[in-house]
Scaffold this active site. Sequence first.
Site, PDB file in Angstrom:
ATOM      1  N   THR A  93       0.858  -1.153  -0.041  1.00 33.20           N
ATOM      2  CA  THR A  93       0.018  -0.045  -0.047  1.00 33.20           C
ATOM      3  C   THR A  93       0.904   1.219  -0.060  1.00 33.20           C
ATOM      4  O   THR A  93       1.889   1.165   0.332  1.00 33.20           O
ATOM      5  CB  THR A  93      -1.058  -0.129   1.205  1.00 33.20           C
ATOM      6  OG1 THR A  93      -1.622   1.292   1.241  1.00 33.20           O
ATOM      7  CG2 THR A  93      -0.250  -0.106   2.557  1.00 33.20           C
ATOM      8  N   ARG A  94       0.513   2.315  -0.913  1.00 31.33           N
ATOM      9  CA  ARG A  94       0.978   3.565  -0.275  1.00 31.33           C
ATOM     10  C   ARG A  94       0.046   4.585   0.077  1.00 31.33           C
ATOM     11  O   ARG A  94       0.131   5.778  -0.062  1.00 31.33           O
ATOM     12  CB  ARG A  94       1.723   4.193  -1.619  1.00 31.33           C
ATOM     13  CG  ARG A  94       0.629   3.975  -2.797  1.00 31.33           C
ATOM     14  CD  ARG A  94       1.432   4.643  -4.284  1.00 31.33           C
ATOM     15  NE  ARG A  94       0.784   5.465  -5.062  1.00 31.33           N
ATOM     16  CZ  ARG A  94       0.040   4.676  -6.311  1.00 31.33           C
ATOM     17  NH1 ARG A  94       0.381   3.404  -6.373  1.00 31.33           N
ATOM     18  NH2 ARG A  94      -0.610   5.509  -7.003  1.00 31.33           N
TER      19      ARG A  94
ATOM     20  N   HIS B 232      -9.867  -1.501   2.653  1.00 29.75           N
ATOM     21  CA  HIS B 232      -8.456  -2.106   2.735  1.00 29.75           C
ATOM     22  C   HIS B 232      -8.513  -3.096   3.593  1.00 29.75           C
ATOM     23  O   HIS B 232      -7.912  -4.225   3.605  1.00 29.75           O
ATOM     24  CB  HIS B 232      -7.477  -1.160   2.525  1.00 29.75           C
ATOM     25  CG  HIS B 232      -7.523  -0.088   1.496  1.00 29.75           C
ATOM     26  ND1 HIS B 232      -7.833   1.046   1.737  1.00 29.75           N
ATOM     27  CD2 HIS B 232      -7.233  -0.423   0.168  1.00 29.75           C
ATOM     28  CE1 HIS B 232      -7.930   1.658   0.449  1.00 29.75           C
ATOM     29  NE2 HIS B 232      -7.486   0.867  -0.519  1.00 29.75           N
TER      30      HIS B 232
ATOM     31  N   ARG C  73      -7.719  -3.313  -7.334  1.00 29.20           N
ATOM     32  CA  ARG C  73      -7.959  -2.592  -8.720  1.00 29.20           C
ATOM     33  C   ARG C  73      -6.812  -1.616  -8.949  1.00 29.20           C
ATOM     34  O   ARG C  73      -6.470  -1.039  -7.919  1.00 29.20           O
ATOM     35  CB  ARG C  73      -9.129  -1.911  -8.665  1.00 29.20           C
ATOM     36  CG  ARG C  73     -10.567  -2.859  -8.848  1.00 29.20           C
ATOM     37  CD  ARG C  73     -11.652  -2.260  -8.181  1.00 29.20           C
ATOM     38  NE  ARG C  73     -12.087  -0.775  -8.895  1.00 29.20           N
ATOM     39  CZ  ARG C  73     -13.123  -0.859  -9.785  1.00 29.20           C
ATOM     40  NH1 ARG C  73     -13.932  -1.681  -9.780  1.00 29.20           N
ATOM     41  NH2 ARG C  73     -13.208   0.152 -10.280  1.00 29.20           N
TER      42      ARG C  73
ATOM     43  N   HIS D 228      -8.238   2.352   4.632  1.00 27.23           N
ATOM     44  CA  HIS D 228      -9.512   2.615   5.091  1.00 27.23           C
ATOM     45  C   HIS D 228     -10.196   1.194   5.150  1.00 27.23           C
ATOM     46  O   HIS D 228      -9.710   0.173   4.946  1.00 27.23           O
ATOM     47  CB  HIS D 228     -10.305   3.460   4.254  1.00 27.23           C
ATOM     48  CG  HIS D 228      -9.696   4.927   4.189  1.00 27.23           C
ATOM     49  ND1 HIS D 228      -9.750   5.623   5.166  1.00 27.23           N
ATOM     50  CD2 HIS D 228      -8.807   5.787   3.256  1.00 27.23           C
ATOM     51  CE1 HIS D 228      -9.240   6.885   4.829  1.00 27.23           C
ATOM     52  NE2 HIS D 228      -8.782   6.903   3.538  1.00 27.23           N
TER      53      HIS D 228
END
Length: 378
Positions: A189-190, A197, A283, A194
Site C-alpha cells: 500500500t501507499r 482495505h 484494482r 480505510h
Amino acid sequence: MSAVATDRLIRPHGGSLVDRTGAAPDDLSGLEVVTLTSRELSDLDMLASGALSPLEGFMAADDYESVVEDMRLSSGLAWALPVCLAVDAAPQGDRVALADGSGRTVAVLEVEGVFDYDKEREAERCFRTTDAQHPGVERLYAQKGRYLAGRVTVFERAQPPFPELALDPADTRAAFSDRGWKRVVGFQTRNPIHRAHEYLTKTALETVDGLLIHPLVGDTKSDDVPAVTRVECYRVLVDGYYPADRVLVSAFPAAMRYAGPREAIWHAICRKNYGCSHFIVGRDHAGVGSYYGTYDAQLIFDEFEPHELDIEPMFFEHSFWCRVCGSMASAKTCPHGGDDHVFLSGTKVREMLGRGELPPVEFSRPEVAQVLIEAYRA
Ligand SMILES: [Zn+2]
C-alpha cells in the site's frame, strides 16, 4: 530461529536469498564515483538485502533486453521491470564507487559493461505509454543515457526513515517463522488503510496464517499522503482492529515506479523474497491517472505459468459498506444497488478531512480519520 523453521516458508525467487552487504575495500580513493538518484539508491538497498533476489547488481544488457521484451531474465526466470543504473559515459577502471546524494560512498560496483538503451521503447514496453506526463516515464526520460551494469557490494546501508519498521527479507522470514506462520499474505500500500482495505486484508487473512502490511516508504509522487502520516495510520489501525499475533507491519523500501501491471508482478516477486506465499492485488495496483485498465494489474498474472512466480496473487474487487447486507461487501458478494452502499470519492474524503470532519465509520475507522485530520491541519 532454526533453519528448519524457515524452510517452511516459500523459497526466495530463484532459490536462495541474495546478500550483497559486505566490508568496504581498504582503499576507495582511486575509484571513479557514480552518484545515485534516490530511486537508484532504494534499488541498491534492495539489492543489498536480497529483496531483489536473484539479482546481485544492476542489470546487464542481456537481462535488460529480455526483461523489457519478455518479462523474464536471460535465464528465463520471471522478472517484470528493469533494475538499472543510468550514467553518462563508461567509467574508467573495472570497479566504481557508488555514492548517495550527500557524497557519501556506500557501495562498490564491479563493472560488467555499459550499454545504450532506448528510452521510448522502455517506456512503451514497461509503462505502456510514451507520454512524458506519466510520472514514471517522466523520470525515465530525465535520466542519463546509458546503463552501467555490474554486481554491487554495499557497505553503508541507507538510513531507514522508520528504523523500527526496517526489516530485511531475512528478518521478516525469521519473524514469520517465530510466529509459526507458513502461509503469509503480503499487502502493498501507499495509502492510508480505510475500511475497504481493512476488509480485503482480513478476508485474505482468513485463509492464511499471517498478514504482512508492507507500506511502500520510498519515493512517491508529492501528492500522495506522506509516509509519516500513513505509518501513524497503520499503527492506530493495527493496534485497534487486528490481532497482534497475526499481523506484522514493516516498511517496503522501494520507490514507486507507477508502472501499473508490470509493477504488480515486480511487487509480488519482491514480497516472495520477504517470505510471503500470497500477495493481494486490488484494482489498478501501482497505477496512476488513467493509464491502466482497472484490472490490467490482475490480468497480467495470466502471462505467467503459476510455477514461474510461485507466490499466489489474490485478486480483489472494489469493496464498500452495504447498508442492506449490513457488512462490507463487493460487487462479487452483494446484489444491492449503489444507493445502499456507503461510497465516498477520494476528493470528497479529502474535503471532509480538511474541514476536520470524520467520514462515516462505515468508510474509515475514526482513529485513522483523526490522524489524517491532524495531518491536514499541520
Ligand atoms: Zn448488499
